[in-house]
Each structure stands twice: as C-alpha cells, then as structure tokens.
Design an enzyme around this catalytic site. Structure first.
Site, PDB file in Angstrom:
ATOM      1  N   TYR A 287     -12.510  -2.036  -3.574  1.00  0.00           N
ATOM      2  CA  TYR A 287     -12.993  -2.171  -2.202  1.00  0.00           C
ATOM      3  C   TYR A 287     -14.525  -2.083  -2.113  1.00  0.00           C
ATOM      4  CZ  TYR A 287      -8.394  -2.213   0.058  1.00  0.00           C
ATOM      5  OH  TYR A 287      -7.142  -2.575   0.504  1.00  0.00           O
TER       6      TYR A 287
ATOM      7  N   ASN B 245      -2.062   0.400   6.659  1.00  0.00           N
ATOM      8  CA  ASN B 245      -1.524  -0.823   7.260  1.00  0.00           C
ATOM      9  C   ASN B 245      -0.661  -1.671   6.316  1.00  0.00           C
ATOM     10  OD1 ASN B 245      -3.578  -1.781   5.735  1.00  0.00           O
ATOM     11  ND2 ASN B 245      -4.741  -2.730   7.396  1.00  0.00           N
TER      12      ASN B 245
ATOM     13  N   PHE C  53     -15.516   3.647   7.175  1.00  0.00           N
ATOM     14  CA  PHE C  53     -14.156   4.047   6.795  1.00  0.00           C
ATOM     15  C   PHE C  53     -13.936   4.041   5.281  1.00  0.00           C
ATOM     16  CE2 PHE C  53     -14.131  -0.510   7.871  1.00  0.00           C
ATOM     17  CZ  PHE C  53     -13.652  -1.066   6.684  1.00  0.00           C
TER      18      PHE C  53
ATOM     19  N   LYS D 151       0.819  -1.219   0.000  1.00  0.00           N
ATOM     20  CA  LYS D 151       0.000   0.000   0.000  1.00  0.00           C
ATOM     21  C   LYS D 151       0.855   1.272   0.000  1.00  0.00           C
ATOM     22  CE  LYS D 151      -3.998  -2.151   2.314  1.00  0.00           C
ATOM     23  NZ  LYS D 151      -4.966  -2.027   3.438  1.00  0.00           N
TER      24      LYS D 151
ATOM     25  N   ARG E 110       2.707  -6.188   9.199  1.00  0.00           N
ATOM     26  CA  ARG E 110       2.001  -5.014   9.735  1.00  0.00           C
ATOM     27  C   ARG E 110       2.591  -4.578  11.079  1.00  0.00           C
ATOM     28  NH1 ARG E 110      -3.990  -6.934   7.661  1.00  0.00           N
ATOM     29  NH2 ARG E 110      -4.111  -5.569   5.839  1.00  0.00           N
TER      30      ARG E 110
ATOM     31  N   HIS F  79      -2.205  -5.366   1.546  1.00  0.00           N
ATOM     32  CA  HIS F  79      -3.501  -6.041   1.351  1.00  0.00           C
ATOM     33  C   HIS F  79      -3.208  -7.480   0.928  1.00  0.00           C
ATOM     34  CE1 HIS F  79      -7.497  -7.032  -0.187  1.00  0.00           C
ATOM     35  NE2 HIS F  79      -6.846  -7.612  -1.191  1.00  0.00           N
TER      36      HIS F  79
ATOM     37  N   ARG G 215      -1.741 -14.105   4.611  1.00  0.00           N
ATOM     38  CA  ARG G 215      -2.440 -13.371   5.676  1.00  0.00           C
ATOM     39  C   ARG G 215      -1.766 -13.580   7.030  1.00  0.00           C
ATOM     40  NH1 ARG G 215      -7.000 -10.601   4.395  1.00  0.00           N
ATOM     41  NH2 ARG G 215      -7.797 -10.755   6.506  1.00  0.00           N
TER      42      ARG G 215
ATOM     43  N   THR H  13      -5.286  -6.858  10.909  1.00  0.00           N
ATOM     44  CA  THR H  13      -5.610  -5.606  10.206  1.00  0.00           C
ATOM     45  C   THR H  13      -5.096  -4.386  10.973  1.00  0.00           C
ATOM     46  OG1 THR H  13      -7.638  -6.690   9.443  1.00  0.00           O
ATOM     47  CG2 THR H  13      -7.522  -4.293   9.197  1.00  0.00           C
TER      48      THR H  13
ATOM     49  N   GLU I 231      -9.786 -10.673  -7.466  1.00  0.00           N
ATOM     50  CA  GLU I 231      -8.839  -9.565  -7.308  1.00  0.00           C
ATOM     51  C   GLU I 231      -7.660  -9.692  -8.276  1.00  0.00           C
ATOM     52  OE1 GLU I 231      -9.799  -8.749  -2.570  1.00  0.00           O
ATOM     53  OE2 GLU I 231      -7.832  -9.519  -3.137  1.00  0.00           O
TER      54      GLU I 231
HETATM   55  N1  UDP Z   1      -9.806  -0.405   7.371  1.00  0.00           N
HETATM   56  C1  UDP Z   1      -9.855   0.832   7.973  1.00  0.00           C
HETATM   57  N2  UDP Z   1     -10.500   0.966   9.180  1.00  0.00           N
HETATM   58  C2  UDP Z   1     -11.089  -0.080   9.810  1.00  0.00           C
HETATM   59  C3  UDP Z   1     -11.040  -1.353   9.195  1.00  0.00           C
HETATM   60  C4  UDP Z   1     -10.391  -1.487   7.979  1.00  0.00           C
HETATM   61  O1  UDP Z   1      -9.329   1.783   7.422  1.00  0.00           O
HETATM   62  O2  UDP Z   1     -11.661   0.107  10.898  1.00  0.00           O
HETATM   63  C5  UDP Z   1      -9.116  -0.564   6.081  1.00  0.00           C
HETATM   64  C6  UDP Z   1      -7.732  -1.183   6.258  1.00  0.00           C
HETATM   65  O3  UDP Z   1      -6.851  -0.565   5.326  1.00  0.00           O
HETATM   66  C7  UDP Z   1      -7.980  -2.631   5.878  1.00  0.00           C
HETATM   67  C8  UDP Z   1      -9.025  -2.473   4.776  1.00  0.00           C
HETATM   68  O4  UDP Z   1      -9.863  -1.419   5.229  1.00  0.00           O
HETATM   69  O5  UDP Z   1      -6.791  -3.273   5.441  1.00  0.00           O
HETATM   70  C9  UDP Z   1      -9.856  -3.712   4.523  1.00  0.00           C
HETATM   71  O6  UDP Z   1     -10.412  -4.167   5.744  1.00  0.00           O
HETATM   72  P1  UDP Z   1     -10.478  -5.707   6.088  1.00  0.00           P
HETATM   73  O7  UDP Z   1     -11.340  -5.857   7.286  1.00  0.00           O
HETATM   74  O8  UDP Z   1     -10.843  -6.467   4.852  1.00  0.00           O
HETATM   75  O9  UDP Z   1      -8.975  -6.040   6.547  1.00  0.00           O
HETATM   76  P2  UDP Z   1      -7.765  -6.833   5.869  1.00  0.00           P
HETATM   77  O10 UDP Z   1      -8.352  -7.987   5.101  1.00  0.00           O
HETATM   78  O11 UDP Z   1      -7.046  -5.859   4.973  1.00  0.00           O
HETATM   79  O12 UDP Z   1      -6.916  -7.264   7.032  1.00  0.00           O
END
Ligand code: UDP
Length: 142
Positions: free
Chosen positions: A51, A114, A59, A11, A104, A117, A87, A93, A128
């Site tokens: 997204y 963070n 958010f 990112k 992370r 992705h 992951r 996250t 994707e």
């Molecule tokens: N995100 C955010 N605020 C939140 C939760 C998620 O900005 O409270 C953003 C963050 O960049 C995250 C992305 O949205 O990576 C996608 O969220 P997801 O729950 O799918 O998390 P990931 O799969 O990336 O761990």
C-alpha cells in the site's frame, strides 16, 4: 475487450467471516477465473510495501494494521476486462455507498474493513500480481 489479469485480495474481515467461497463464487459468476491463489498473513513490511501509494494518507497506519490483523486470500483473476469487471462487482470503497448486490455491499461493514481489494489499472495489476506471485505460480486456463 481484452483478456486481462487482476490481483484480488479477500481481506482479513471477510476471511474471518468465513465467506471466501461466497466471494469467489461472485468472481466466477462474473466470468472471472482464479488462475493463482494462496493464503497469506501479511507482515507489517509487506503491507506497507503493498500500500506504499497510500503512505501519506491519514488512514495508512490503520490500513496496515487492519491488513496484518489476520490471514488474507490473494488471487490472480483472469477474464475479459477483468480489472474493471472485478471493481464493478466489488462495489464502492465505502460499503455504505456500494451498489446493492456488490461484494462490499453484501459482506463489508466499514470503509477500512471492506472485504476485498482489486487492482485499479493494467500497470498496477501487473505490479501487484508480481508482488505476490512468480510466473510459475500462475496457471492460466488452457
Ligand atoms: N481506506 C480507508 N479509509 C479511507 C479510504 C480508504 O481505510 O478513507 C482503505 C480501504 O481499505 C481501501 C484502501 O484503503 O480499500 C485503498 O483505498 P482506495 O482508495 O485505493 O480504494 P479501493 O481501490 O480499495 O476501492
């Protein structure tokens, strides 16, 4: 375990920190191979589409703003159990909750910025990967 493909994005925060190489090294050490990669600066419309699943979340606007704030590296990773393995090494996250030694925990500051992705399931990985790459742009190892 099956050989899988997953979509990874380094990112804008991590690209700005100039830690692309450090992050790819984590993938390689975990047994994942980069089989496609390109830099991209996402448009608003691309980030919104990518997204779309989060469209109703509070958010969403900030997420789109962040993902369009600078260049990213999009990649296809391949390897045994690639989706879960990626992951696992990404970490939670929220970097404050990410296990020590995860990407992370080591490279991200906040839940929105963070660092990485990674696709979360086989169906989303296929979707994707197709969003960013055509079949001809993917170069599996012999
Ligand atoms: N995100 C955010 N605020 C939140 C939760 C998620 O900005 O409270 C953003 C963050 O960049 C995250 C992305 O949205 O990576 C996608 O969220 P997801 O729950 O799918 O998390 P990931 O799969 O990336 O761990």
């Amino acid at each position: 375990m099956a050989v899988e493909r997953t979509l990874s994005i380094i990112k804008p925060d991590a690209v700005a920190k100039n830690v692309i190489g450090d992050i790819i090294s984590r993938f390689e050490k975990a047994g994942l191979c980069v089989i496609a990669a390109r830099m991209a600066h996402l448009s608003q419309s691309e980030a919104e589409q990518f997204y779309a699943v989060h469209r109703e979340r509070p958010f969403f606007g900030e997420l789109v703003g962040f993902m369009t704030s600078g260049p990213v590296l999009v990649q296809v990773l391949e390897g045994e159990d690639a989706i879960a393995r990626n992951r696992e090494i990404m970490g939670a996250t929220n970097p404050k909750e990410a296990a020590p030694g995860t990407i992370r925990a080591d490279f991200a500051e906040t839940i929105d910025a963070n660092a990485v992705h990674g696709s979360d399931a086989p169906e989303t990985a296929a979707q994707e990967i197709g969003f960013f790459f055509s079949d001809e742009q993917i170069c599996p190892r012999g």
